[in-house]
Design a protein around this motif. Structure first.
Motif, PDB file in Angstrom:
ATOM      1  N   GLN A  67     -32.574  18.385  20.243  1.00  6.65           N
ATOM      2  CA  GLN A  67     -32.067  18.306  21.505  1.00  6.65           C
ATOM      3  C   GLN A  67     -32.700  17.148  22.380  1.00  6.65           C
ATOM      4  OE1 GLN A  67     -29.421  19.918  22.963  1.00  6.65           O
ATOM      5  NE2 GLN A  67     -29.006  20.900  20.949  1.00  6.65           N
ATOM      6  N   LYS A  70     -31.383  13.909  21.125  1.00  2.68           N
ATOM      7  CA  LYS A  70     -30.227  13.708  21.774  1.00  2.68           C
ATOM      8  C   LYS A  70     -30.259  12.904  22.991  1.00  2.68           C
ATOM      9  CE  LYS A  70     -25.935  15.650  23.493  1.00  2.68           C
ATOM     10  NZ  LYS A  70     -25.215  16.746  23.963  1.00  2.68           N
ATOM     11  N   THR A  74     -28.883   9.518  24.677  1.00  6.31           N
ATOM     12  CA  THR A  74     -27.882   9.465  25.908  1.00  6.31           C
ATOM     13  C   THR A  74     -28.540   8.679  26.880  1.00  6.31           C
ATOM     14  OG1 THR A  74     -28.545  11.382  26.553  1.00  6.31           O
ATOM     15  CG2 THR A  74     -26.712  11.455  25.152  1.00  6.31           C
ATOM     16  N   GLU A 109     -22.556  15.290  16.817  1.00  7.99           N
ATOM     17  CA  GLU A 109     -21.315  15.160  17.921  1.00  7.99           C
ATOM     18  C   GLU A 109     -20.597  14.067  17.646  1.00  7.99           C
ATOM     19  OE1 GLU A 109     -23.364  16.944  21.908  1.00  7.99           O
ATOM     20  OE2 GLU A 109     -23.351  14.796  21.707  1.00  7.99           O
TER      21      GLU A 109
END
Length: 210
Positions: A67, A70, A74, A109
């Motif tokens: 997490q 990620k 982003t 994703e």
């Protein structure tokens, strides 16, 4: 005769007294040893020194790290991060060739719209399974590159995709978002642009996981 009997009784009583004292000392020593052992075991469990405790924590730690990775990606790409739909475990197995026996945590994703191919996949491999995961993702990438008819509009983005190992993690990055601004310059310009976006993502992942 009476004096002799009294002496014998006195000696017997003294012998019994000494035996009782010795037994008490031994029992006391045993209790101390048991207490020391229990304290050592408890300390090991609290600090995670036992193998079972540490192993049970690893998948949770890996999930948290994924997490964080990620978020780093982003943050680095901003609006150029297009993946927005989770890749389920069944798809990870059937499409990417990575079965559940090879990993204990993953983050995957891709866009909901199938014509877009932007993908972020980070897999925490089980002990001794890193190479198998890497081989599976490389095989998947090769299949995309060789099947140029399936996504002709995304050929440059596919060719720029990368598989990279970072410790016990294996990453597949196929990013680039909107390439329309460089498409007029040709396929090489698109590939270069997507490679730069992929490198930004991988650098963010490295800084988080290494």
């Amino acid at each position: 005769m009476k004096k002799k009997l009294a002496c014998m009784l006195l000696m017997g009583a003294l012998a019994l007294s000494m035996t009782a004292c010795g037994g008490k000392d031994n029992n006391g020593a045993a209790s101390d040893n048991q207490q020391s052992t229990m304290e050592s075991t408890a300390a090991g469990q609290e600090t995670g020194e036992t193998g079972s405790t540490t192993a049970a924590q690893n998948p949770k730690d890996a999930a948290k790290a994924l997490q964080s990775a990620k978020k780093a990606v982003t943050d680095a790409l901003g609006d150029n991060y297009w993946p927005d739909s989770e890749i389920p475990g069944e798809m990870l197995n059937e499409t990417y060739g990575v079965s559940a026996e090879l990993y204990d945590a993953y983050l995957g994703e891709a866009p909901m719209i199938s014509v877009n191919v932007d993908t972020l996949l980070i897999i925490h491999a089980k002990d001794g399974k890193v190479e198998e995961v890497e081989n599976a993702l490389n095989a998947y990438r090769d299949s995309l590159v060789n099947d140029t008819m399936q996504y002709p509009m995304n050929l440059g983005k596919i060719q720029a995709s990368r598989v990279e190992r970072i410790g016990d993690y294996v990453c597949f990055v196929q990013l680039g978002a909107d390439t329309s601004s460089v498409e007029e310059q040709g396929d090489e310009a698109v590939i270069t642009y997507c490679q730069e976006q992929n490198e930004l993502a991988l650098e963010a992942i490295r800084q988080t996981l290494e």
